[in-house]
Design a protein around this motif. Sequence first.
Motif, PDB file in Angstrom:
ATOM      1  N   ALA A 109       1.696   8.414  11.453  1.00 42.92           N
ATOM      2  CA  ALA A 109       3.180   8.857  11.804  1.00 42.92           C
ATOM      3  C   ALA A 109       4.216   9.532  11.042  1.00 42.92           C
ATOM      4  O   ALA A 109       4.815  10.110  11.723  1.00 42.92           O
ATOM      5  CB  ALA A 109       3.054   7.734  12.940  1.00 42.92           C
ATOM      6  N   LEU A 110       4.427   9.030  10.025  1.00 42.12           N
ATOM      7  CA  LEU A 110       5.170   9.306   9.239  1.00 42.12           C
ATOM      8  C   LEU A 110       5.250  10.624   8.663  1.00 42.12           C
ATOM      9  O   LEU A 110       5.733  11.718   8.301  1.00 42.12           O
ATOM     10  CB  LEU A 110       4.268   8.366   7.483  1.00 42.12           C
ATOM     11  CG  LEU A 110       6.621   8.218   6.401  1.00 42.12           C
ATOM     12  CD1 LEU A 110       7.315   8.015   7.697  1.00 42.12           C
ATOM     13  CD2 LEU A 110       5.991   7.584   5.784  1.00 42.12           C
ATOM     14  N   GLU A 111       4.051  10.975   8.211  1.00 38.22           N
ATOM     15  CA  GLU A 111       3.810  12.564   7.796  1.00 38.22           C
ATOM     16  C   GLU A 111       3.838  13.567   8.934  1.00 38.22           C
ATOM     17  O   GLU A 111       4.901  14.626   8.297  1.00 38.22           O
ATOM     18  CB  GLU A 111       2.215  13.178   7.495  1.00 38.22           C
ATOM     19  CG  GLU A 111       2.179  14.409   6.734  1.00 38.22           C
ATOM     20  CD  GLU A 111       0.812  14.287   6.792  1.00 38.22           C
ATOM     21  OE1 GLU A 111       0.777  15.404   5.390  1.00 38.22           O
ATOM     22  OE2 GLU A 111      -0.197  13.527   6.803  1.00 38.22           O
ATOM     23  N   ALA A 130       0.713  -1.279  -0.545  1.00 37.32           N
ATOM     24  CA  ALA A 130      -0.107  -0.183   0.000  1.00 37.32           C
ATOM     25  C   ALA A 130       0.771   1.545   0.297  1.00 37.32           C
ATOM     26  O   ALA A 130       1.842   1.533   0.881  1.00 37.32           O
ATOM     27  CB  ALA A 130      -0.864  -0.045   1.413  1.00 37.32           C
ATOM     28  N   PRO A 131       0.726   1.935  -0.867  1.00 35.13           N
ATOM     29  CA  PRO A 131       0.644   3.411  -0.890  1.00 35.13           C
ATOM     30  C   PRO A 131       1.127   4.127   0.096  1.00 35.13           C
ATOM     31  O   PRO A 131      -0.070   4.682   0.465  1.00 35.13           O
ATOM     32  CB  PRO A 131       1.081   3.925  -2.429  1.00 35.13           C
ATOM     33  CG  PRO A 131      -0.339   3.705  -2.567  1.00 35.13           C
ATOM     34  CD  PRO A 131      -0.401   2.386  -2.383  1.00 35.13           C
ATOM     35  N   LEU A 132       1.399   5.203   1.046  1.00 33.99           N
ATOM     36  CA  LEU A 132       1.488   6.233   2.040  1.00 33.99           C
ATOM     37  C   LEU A 132       1.581   7.418   1.330  1.00 33.99           C
ATOM     38  O   LEU A 132       2.890   7.602   1.217  1.00 33.99           O
ATOM     39  CB  LEU A 132       2.178   5.601   2.740  1.00 33.99           C
ATOM     40  CG  LEU A 132       2.319   4.527   3.968  1.00 33.99           C
ATOM     41  CD1 LEU A 132       3.008   3.735   5.516  1.00 33.99           C
ATOM     42  CD2 LEU A 132       0.632   4.180   4.598  1.00 33.99           C
ATOM     43  N   ALA A 165       6.462   6.522   0.779  1.00 32.58           N
ATOM     44  CA  ALA A 165       6.737   5.138   1.333  1.00 32.58           C
ATOM     45  C   ALA A 165       5.248   4.393   1.398  1.00 32.58           C
ATOM     46  O   ALA A 165       4.687   4.376   0.741  1.00 32.58           O
ATOM     47  CB  ALA A 165       6.753   5.392   3.264  1.00 32.58           C
ATOM     48  N   PHE A 166       6.135   2.934   1.032  1.00 35.05           N
ATOM     49  CA  PHE A 166       5.503   1.871   0.913  1.00 35.05           C
ATOM     50  C   PHE A 166       5.082   1.425   1.869  1.00 35.05           C
ATOM     51  O   PHE A 166       6.295   0.997   2.767  1.00 35.05           O
ATOM     52  CB  PHE A 166       5.948   1.313  -0.524  1.00 35.05           C
ATOM     53  CG  PHE A 166       5.367   1.826  -2.055  1.00 35.05           C
ATOM     54  CD1 PHE A 166       4.623   2.183  -2.568  1.00 35.05           C
ATOM     55  CD2 PHE A 166       6.816   2.545  -2.672  1.00 35.05           C
ATOM     56  CE1 PHE A 166       4.345   2.094  -3.621  1.00 35.05           C
ATOM     57  CE2 PHE A 166       6.327   3.258  -4.183  1.00 35.05           C
ATOM     58  CZ  PHE A 166       5.179   2.799  -4.072  1.00 35.05           C
TER      59      PHE A 166
END
Length: 206
Positions: free
Chosen positions: A53-55, A12-14, A23-24
């Motif tokens: 969380a990544l954003e 899944a693409p993030l 990210a993936f």
Amino acid sequence: CRSVPLPLRLCAPLRARAGKLLAFLLISAENTNESPENFLRLVQAFAYQSQTALENAFLIQELIGSEAKFTDLYENAPDMYQTLNAAGLVVACNRTQEKILGIPKKEIIDRPFADWVHTDSKAAWDEHVRQVSRSAEESSCPVRLVLAGGTVMDADAHSRRVVSREGGVLIRSVLRDVTENKKLEQQLLQSQKMESIGTLAAGVAH
């Protein structure tokens, strides 16, 4: 008939809210009894949390980078930046001011900036500080400063009143070294004066 556990895999693409690929997310489940539908829902929930969380991590990283750039611009600006309190004491200044005055920053903080103002400019500087502290408008003032070793520097000060988080009055000033400009102005005036004297002398001779 008994169901056989199947390996399930998903990529899944993030993406950030603006659509930028962050990210993936690769997930693999071996020997799971979950149905593909339940597995997809679990992955979607996990992907959403991971994406948020990544954003946030990227945003914090960008903010730290922006603060570092701002700090570098402030500290190493060609002009002196300082903040005074209502009593005229220096509460903050940049590295440029430290270099120009020839005194460590820790020895500048909590001292009246008037300590470096030449006696010829003290009255004008004191009036400048009073005027800025009473008005919301920016004000300018020429001021002569005495540097380490007794060197005198001509500067133009531009100041504005701000209100601190605690509600106190602060004065932020930018001071630019105009010593060389003053010297050139004096040389030009002297040249014009000599030219006028020469013209007058030539007229008298005739």
